[in-house]
Scaffold this active site. Structure first.
Site, PDB file in Angstrom:
ATOM      1  N   LYS A  85      32.298  22.909   8.587  1.00  0.00           N
ATOM      2  CA  LYS A  85      33.431  22.017   8.329  1.00  0.00           C
ATOM      3  C   LYS A  85      33.005  21.065   7.225  1.00  0.00           C
ATOM      4  CE  LYS A  85      31.867  19.261  12.254  1.00  0.00           C
ATOM      5  NZ  LYS A  85      32.188  18.719  13.568  1.00  0.00           N
ATOM      6  N   ASP A  93      29.351  25.800  13.015  1.00  0.00           N
ATOM      7  CA  ASP A  93      29.999  24.488  12.942  1.00  0.00           C
ATOM      8  C   ASP A  93      30.289  24.140  11.481  1.00  0.00           C
ATOM      9  OD1 ASP A  93      31.070  22.120  13.804  1.00  0.00           O
ATOM     10  OD2 ASP A  93      29.152  21.151  14.247  1.00  0.00           O
ATOM     11  N   ASN A 117      29.974  18.885   7.362  1.00  0.00           N
ATOM     12  CA  ASN A 117      28.644  19.491   7.353  1.00  0.00           C
ATOM     13  C   ASN A 117      28.300  20.132   6.016  1.00  0.00           C
ATOM     14  OD1 ASN A 117      28.041  18.687   9.931  1.00  0.00           O
ATOM     15  ND2 ASN A 117      28.841  20.535  10.894  1.00  0.00           N
ATOM     16  N   THR A 130      39.853  18.050  17.402  1.00  0.00           N
ATOM     17  CA  THR A 130      40.856  19.050  17.050  1.00  0.00           C
ATOM     18  C   THR A 130      40.133  20.311  16.595  1.00  0.00           C
ATOM     19  OG1 THR A 130      40.961  18.354  14.753  1.00  0.00           O
ATOM     20  CG2 THR A 130      42.499  17.289  16.274  1.00  0.00           C
ATOM     21  N   ASP A 144      23.344  20.988   9.327  1.00  0.00           N
ATOM     22  CA  ASP A 144      23.763  21.015  10.723  1.00  0.00           C
ATOM     23  C   ASP A 144      24.009  22.425  11.243  1.00  0.00           C
ATOM     24  OD1 ASP A 144      24.449  19.988  13.125  1.00  0.00           O
ATOM     25  OD2 ASP A 144      26.389  19.208  12.532  1.00  0.00           O
TER      26      ASP A 144
HETATM   27  P1  ADP Z   1      25.488  16.396  13.924  1.00  0.00           P
HETATM   28  O1  ADP Z   1      24.894  17.628  14.519  1.00  0.00           O
HETATM   29  O2  ADP Z   1      25.249  15.231  14.809  1.00  0.00           O
HETATM   30  O3  ADP Z   1      26.896  16.570  13.430  1.00  0.00           O
HETATM   31  P2  ADP Z   1      24.694  16.377  11.136  1.00  0.00           P
HETATM   32  O4  ADP Z   1      23.452  17.102  10.755  1.00  0.00           O
HETATM   33  O5  ADP Z   1      25.994  16.998  10.772  1.00  0.00           O
HETATM   34  O6  ADP Z   1      24.590  16.054  12.679  1.00  0.00           O
HETATM   35  O7  ADP Z   1      24.634  14.911  10.554  1.00  0.00           O
HETATM   36  C1  ADP Z   1      25.660  13.979  10.794  1.00  0.00           C
HETATM   37  C2  ADP Z   1      26.013  13.275   9.485  1.00  0.00           C
HETATM   38  O8  ADP Z   1      24.840  12.638   8.940  1.00  0.00           O
HETATM   39  C3  ADP Z   1      26.462  14.219   8.380  1.00  0.00           C
HETATM   40  O9  ADP Z   1      27.836  14.516   8.483  1.00  0.00           O
HETATM   41  C4  ADP Z   1      26.100  13.432   7.132  1.00  0.00           C
HETATM   42  O10 ADP Z   1      27.047  12.419   6.872  1.00  0.00           O
HETATM   43  C5  ADP Z   1      24.812  12.744   7.529  1.00  0.00           C
HETATM   44  N1  ADP Z   1      23.679  13.587   7.126  1.00  0.00           N
HETATM   45  C6  ADP Z   1      23.172  14.618   7.801  1.00  0.00           C
HETATM   46  N2  ADP Z   1      22.152  15.204   7.163  1.00  0.00           N
HETATM   47  C7  ADP Z   1      22.010  14.505   6.013  1.00  0.00           C
HETATM   48  C8  ADP Z   1      21.117  14.624   4.878  1.00  0.00           C
HETATM   49  N3  ADP Z   1      20.180  15.564   4.841  1.00  0.00           N
HETATM   50  N4  ADP Z   1      21.243  13.735   3.877  1.00  0.00           N
HETATM   51  C9  ADP Z   1      22.190  12.784   3.927  1.00  0.00           C
HETATM   52  N5  ADP Z   1      23.060  12.631   4.939  1.00  0.00           N
HETATM   53  C10 ADP Z   1      22.982  13.467   5.978  1.00  0.00           C
HETATM   54 MG    MG Z   2      27.629  17.560  11.794  1.00  0.00          MG
END
Ligand code: ADP
Ligand code: MG
Length: 474
Positions: free
Chosen positions: A279, A277, A282, A317, A298
């Site tokens: 992008k 994933d 992430n 998309t 992520d």
């Molecule tokens: P999901 O699997 O739901 O996409 P993510 O791990 O990508 O979860 O987290 C969603 C969003 O949360 C990220 O795009 C980012 O904006 C924020 N985020 C995630 N992990 C962190 C982190 N370690 N520190 C700060 N922000 C985070």
């Molecule tokens: Mg994510």
């Protein structure tokens, strides 16, 4: 609410010249020797000393704990931090200030949340309930989590749920808490329980991943409904927002960031892990500076979501989705090469400021553009970007996954063999060793293959930290 009128505290507000200021919080009195208080200033001291903003005295309703209060018992500080405005309670007392029955401890501070209960000198001597007037909704959090952490604002949302800012009680050390509802994993015929034990196996492996460009997993709290993963906090936001705000990166900055992404993903691939994933949402940035450490986040969990929803997670998309996933409508078996494709798309975007495939094209729909690898480098946007960069994009975005460049080879591509950039990246990644990358510490025989084959049967053990609270010393 019936506020006691017995006055054993007095308020700075009684000076009355700050009447027009809006309070940001409120203390509701609990014991009848306390009175309520609207919080307007950014700092308050509470204690037995006369100079405190809220000075306790023992002339009205007597409180048997009075003698145990310190001159300054605790301090309330509301301040702006890099992660927003928070209210901190600093314990200054010898006998302790209690938040929800837990001692904060002299010299420690913690973030105060809506509805937190404050006790003085003794757990049972409840003084106030704090009401955050800007509070968001309440959450049902397990005790295991609230004992150790205070969860505050939402940092981001994604396919799995939300990520909230967390503070460690006592030290106010910050983490990002990813909250995953297990219901999302009960797909594809497997029961939620079976799935969640696989998820736990995975989380344990993620916890073992150590790379400066990969988000660290600090702690995991597992409950029947929800998984809470404490992640290293990254404070510079998403690469996505940065690219949107600056349009596109100068080539050398793009190279510095992309080199780190390639190193991080190569590390994952060397461990047998496919991200799946990748992008710009992430890829997180450590700071606002253009030249900054990146953190891939992520990863590893998306494989538990069925292919259909994986395709949906790409923001509706398929911008970053490899052609082979589209070709088999998400039902095929994929290799790590899907990550290389996604990295190619990310590189395209950070260099140009726009995606390689577009719904606006009238001659071909999006899936067809991707499956055919129909993208180009129009001169008007790409004239300042080197041929080497474009060549690497083409090699990453090669439709046939077998012919697509691997990350090991990408790191040897002339565009990334840039000593100056590598030196600067190493300085960001390994500041303590002054830019010297440590020798590869991963034993090569210990590759873990995570894609398939793992039934999670030996994953019963919880991966959560078993650090309990220390016994209280009198
Ligand atoms: P999901 O699997 O739901 O996409 P993510 O791990 O990508 O979860 O987290 C969603 C969003 O949360 C990220 O795009 C980012 O904006 C924020 N985020 C995630 N992990 C962190 C982190 N370690 N520190 C700060 N922000 C985070
Ligand atoms: Mg994510």
């Amino acid at each position: 609410m019936d506020l006691p009128t017995q006055d054993v505290c007095y308020f700075s507000e009684e000076d009355d010249h700050s009447q027009t200021e809006q309070p940001w919080g409120r203390f509701f009195p609990l014991g009848d020797s306390f009175v309520g208080l609207d919080l307007v200033k950014d700092e308050y001291t509470f204690g037995r000393g006369e100079n405190c903003d809220v000075a306790f005295n023992n002339t009205g309703k007597r409180n048997q704990c009075f003698q145990a209060y310190s001159k300054v018992h605790f301090k309330l500080v509301r301040k702006d931090t890099s992660t927003g405005t928070h209210v901190f309670l600093e314990d200054k007392s010898s006998n302790g200030t209690f938040v929800n029955g837990e001692k904060v401890g002299k010299g420690n501070s913690q973030v105060l949340n809506n509805n937190d209960e404050i006790g003085l000198a003794m757990k049972k001597n409840k003084a106030f309930v704090f009401m955050d007037l800007n509070a968001n909704e309440d959450m049902d959090l397990p005790r295991e989590l609230t004992e150790k952490y205070t969860l505050t604002k939402v940092l981001g949302r994604g396919a799995c749920g939300e990520v909230r800012l967390a503070f460690v009680k006592g030290s106010c050390e910050k983490f990002a808490c990813k909250i995953i509802s297990k219901k999302k994993f009960s797909v594809g015929g497997s029961s939620a329980v079976n799935m969640s034990s696989q998820v736990m196996t995975e989380v344990k492996i993620l916890k073992a991943m150590k790379h400066p460009c990969i988000i660290g997993v600090e702690d995991v709290i597992d409950t029947p409904e929800t998984l809470y993963i404490m992640l290293e906090l990254v404070e510079g936001g998403e690469l996505f927002d940065k690219v949107v705000s600056i349009d596109n990166y100068p080539e050398l900055t793009a190279k510095l960031l992309f080199y780190q992404m390639a190193c991080a993903c190569k590390y994952l691939h060397d461990q047998g892990i496919t991200h799946r994933d990748l992008k710009p949402e992430n890829i997180l940035l450590s700071s606002d500076a253009d030249e900054t450490l990146i953190k891939v986040t992520d990863f590893g969990l998306s494989k538990f979501i069925d292919a259909g929803s994986i395709m949906k997670t790409f923001c509706g998309t398929p911008t970053y989705l490899a052609p082979e996933i589209l070709l088999t409508a998400g039902s095929g078996a994929y290799t790590m090469a899907i990550d290389c494709w996604s990295l190619g798309v990310i590189l395209f975007i950070i260099l140009s400021g726009y995606p390689p495939f577009s719904d606006d094209r009238t001659d071909m729909d999006l899936p067809k553009q991707i499956m055919g690898g129909h993208f180009s480098f129009p001169k008007q946007y790409w004239k300042d970007v080197s041929d080497d960069a474009q060549d690497l994009i083409k090699k990453l975005m090669t439709v046939d996954p077998k012919k697509r460049i691997t990350l090991a080879d990408a790191l040897n591509h002339p565009w990334l063999k840039d000593e100056d950039v590598i030196a600067r990246a190493n300085k960001l990644m390994y500041p303590e060793s002054d830019g010297m990358a440590p020798p590869n510490s991963m034993p090569s025989g210990k590759k873990r293959t995570l894609d398939g084959g793992d039934d999670g049967s030996n994953a019963k053990r919880k991966a959560s930290s078993d650090t309990g609270s220390e016994p209280e010393t009198p």
